[in-house]
Design an enzyme around this catalytic site. Structure first.
Site, PDB file in Angstrom:
ATOM      1  N   SER A 263      -0.858   9.715  -4.311  1.00 46.42           N
ATOM      2  CA  SER A 263      -0.554   9.317  -6.165  1.00 46.42           C
ATOM      3  C   SER A 263       0.305   7.606  -6.150  1.00 46.42           C
ATOM      4  CB  SER A 263       0.679   9.853  -6.638  1.00 46.42           C
ATOM      5  OG  SER A 263       1.838   9.729  -6.409  1.00 46.42           O
ATOM      6  N   LYS A 264       0.152   7.292  -7.293  1.00 45.32           N
ATOM      7  CA  LYS A 264       0.493   5.880  -7.714  1.00 45.32           C
ATOM      8  C   LYS A 264       1.971   5.941  -6.449  1.00 45.32           C
ATOM      9  CE  LYS A 264       2.447   3.940 -11.568  1.00 45.32           C
ATOM     10  NZ  LYS A 264       3.598   3.068 -10.806  1.00 45.32           N
ATOM     11  N   ARG A 265       2.976   6.828  -6.930  1.00 37.72           N
ATOM     12  CA  ARG A 265       4.446   6.654  -6.355  1.00 37.72           C
ATOM     13  C   ARG A 265       4.483   6.746  -4.586  1.00 37.72           C
ATOM     14  NH1 ARG A 265       6.092  11.334  -8.968  1.00 37.72           N
ATOM     15  NH2 ARG A 265       3.771  11.044 -10.101  1.00 37.72           N
ATOM     16  N   GLY A 267       2.137   5.717  -2.826  1.00 38.99           N
ATOM     17  CA  GLY A 267       1.870   4.044  -2.777  1.00 38.99           C
ATOM     18  C   GLY A 267       3.379   2.760  -2.533  1.00 38.99           C
ATOM     19  N   ASP A 268       3.535   3.397  -3.756  1.00 40.29           N
ATOM     20  CA  ASP A 268       5.307   2.201  -3.901  1.00 40.29           C
ATOM     21  C   ASP A 268       6.212   2.938  -2.587  1.00 40.29           C
ATOM     22  OD1 ASP A 268       4.078   1.610  -6.053  1.00 40.29           O
ATOM     23  OD2 ASP A 268       4.982   2.576  -7.425  1.00 40.29           O
TER      24      ASP A 268
END
Ligand code: GLU
Length: 509
Positions: A263-265, A267-268
């Site tokens: 998920s995008k999270r 990546g962060d």
């Protein structure tokens, strides 16, 4: 029959790398079969619509070099390619389903449905669905007399159209990756097909549009597999079964540790991009980094994505787009999820950097260099530099485009000395005298190229009884600021005599 495939994103935000991989597999399949690749914007869910997302998706496809043959932007024989502009068209098909008894009208409010889900729950943790078990308890055209239904509609009561899923029916689907799959229709809920605002849901729109746009093969993420029986039945109920596309449900892209969908999270949290390009959420203003801006070459990004869930059956990993078109086959896509490995992604980029010609690389590195130079003190910036030459000298040390700055900044501006100890620790009068003298020597050196500079340096060293090992590292740190970089005499040549003298003098005092 002409192969026609489609990528059908909903414009709800940044384009996840899984989405780009779906585009790629569609694109490769279309090219390999002399077919057409269509971009259809599925924007029927107005509550999830995000301004700018459609343009962003097109920009991403352009950057990747995976442009569609037909789209809202390009037009085409099956326009419009935006579902919101096709709104009027879907109702007709919903009505057909109502007439044949495969769908029904439902007036329940959100509260009614919530209450039913709780009251009829299957066990403590499983709320009931709107399905064959519960539909008889609700406010719909199956439970109300026809006049009452007509009255409610005439008085403007909001309603939806739902599919009437059959009970105890086995729905079969042949998936190009997974083979034969069977679903028990009793377990699937009566999905909404047409919403109260007159917009179709994805389920109705995807079937109608795939039919009308003559789609022959539909590749989409594995998360859509549970909805597949609804779609298969709609194809059947609308009388189009023989036109149904061949489906392939693509495996998920997993977190690096294999635990769940990337998920995008993640990546962060782990410091790598998940979106193709930078995406700025128009509501929060928050920007999420993309592969492009992190310094990936689109060809490397695309090659890496091709290998996430597919392999050619050989050891080959580097494939140009043309080679992928030849080698790719949807049947070789894996069933299981593919773990995302950022180190591997960077390896691909490093490979592509080595094989890109210097003029092209210079063009790609330029914006990064220019941006960094803005924050350098004006008097430290070199007035001229040959970017193409610099790129050729340092490309083997560069993995991402910003590395052309971190590995080569000293070619563009006088560097700060970061490794002073490497000069000062073993400094003595002898070295001080040697460098002072060398500065005088090189004033008169006519041929300012690496070999004569080095010869001159080595000859003087002998006079001082110094060894190369005593002075090479200090010289490098004087010119570079740190202990890295290509050959030190080449650096001297490239930055020029005047700048070389300036950097050495700065240390000698
Ligand atoms: N609109 C769907 C999505 O955003 C497309 C699924 C499909 O390709 O059928 O994922």
């Amino acid at each position: 029959m002409k192969v026609r495939v489609r990528f059908a994103p909903s414009p709800t935000g940044g384009l996840h790398l899984g989405g780009v991989r779906t585009v790629l597999y569609n694109y490769l399949f279309a090219r390999a079969h002399g077919g057409e690749f269509i971009l259809r914007i599925e924007d029927t869910d107005q509550s999830r619509y995000v301004e700018g997302a459609e343009q962003y998706i097109m920009d991403c496809l352009r950057w990747c070099g995976l442009e569609p043959d037909e789209s809202a932007e390009k037009g085409g024989p099956y326009a419009p390619y935006r579902q919101s502009e096709r709104k009027q068209l879907y109702r007709e098909y919903a009505e057909k389903l109502l007439e044949s008894g495969h769908a029904y009208v439902a007036f329940d409010t959100t509260e009614d449905i919530e209450k039913m889900r709780k009251d009829q729950r299957i066990d403590e943790h499983t709320p009931a669905q709107y399905d064959h078990r519960t539909r008889g308890l609700m406010l719909n055209s199956l439970t109300l007399p026809t006049e009452r239904v007509n009255e409610l509609i005439a008085s403007g009561t909001p309603y939806v159209v739902r599919i009437k899923m059959p009970e105890n029916h086995t729905v079969k689907l042949t998936d190009m990756i997974r083979g034969e799959i069977s679903f028990d229709s009793s377990l699937v809920d009566d999905k909404v097909l047409l919403k109260a605002d007159g917009m179709p849901t994805y389920h109705l729109a995807v079937v109608v549009d795939d039919y009308l746009m003559k789609i022959t093969h539909a590749f989409r993420g594995e998360e859509w597999l549970p909805s597949a029986p609804v779609h298969v039945l709609l194809w059947e109920y609308l009388g189009w079964k023989s036109h149904m596309p061949q489906w392939a449900h693509l495996p998920l892209i997993l977190k690096p540790d294999g635990n769940g969908k990337l998920s995008k999270r993640d990546g962060d949290r782990l410091g790598f991009p998940v979106f193709a390009m930078n995406w700025t959420d128009p509501k929060t203003g928050e920007t999420t980094k993309g592969f492009k801006e992190m310094g990936f070459l689109p060809q490397a990004f695309v090659n890496m994505l091709a290998m996430l869930g597919w392999n050619s059956g050989t050891e080959q990993e580097i494939f140009s787009l043309e080679e992928l078109v030849k080698a790719f086959s949807i049947e070789r896509v894996h069933k299981g999820g593919a773990k995302f490995d950022f180190e591997k992604a960077k390896w691909f980029n490093h490979q592509y950097i080595q094989h890109t010609d210097d003029a092209k690389l210079a063009e790609l590195a330029k914006p990064y260099i220019e941006e960094e130079l803005k924050s350098q003190p004006a008097d430290s910036r070199l007035t001229t530099y040959d970017l193409r030459l610099v790129v050729s000298l340092i490309k083997d040390r560069c993995t991402l485009l910003p590395d052309f700055w971190s590995q080569g900044h000293f070619f563009f501006a006088t560097p700060e000395i970061k490794e002073e100890a490497a000069i000062k620790d073993k400094w003595n009068d002898q070295k001080q005298q040697f460098f002072t003298n060398w500065l005088t020597e090189i004033q008169n050196l006519l041929d300012w190229t690496a070999i004569p500079i080095e010869t001159n340096f080595t000859e003087l060293l002998a006079k001082y009884g110094l060894k190369k090992g005593d002075v090479m590292l200090p010289l490098r740190v004087m010119l570079v600021g740190g202990k890295y970089g290509p050959g030190v005499f080449t650096i001297a040549e490239v930055i020029g005599k005047e700048e070389t003298i300036k950097r050495i003098k700065r240390v000698l005092g």
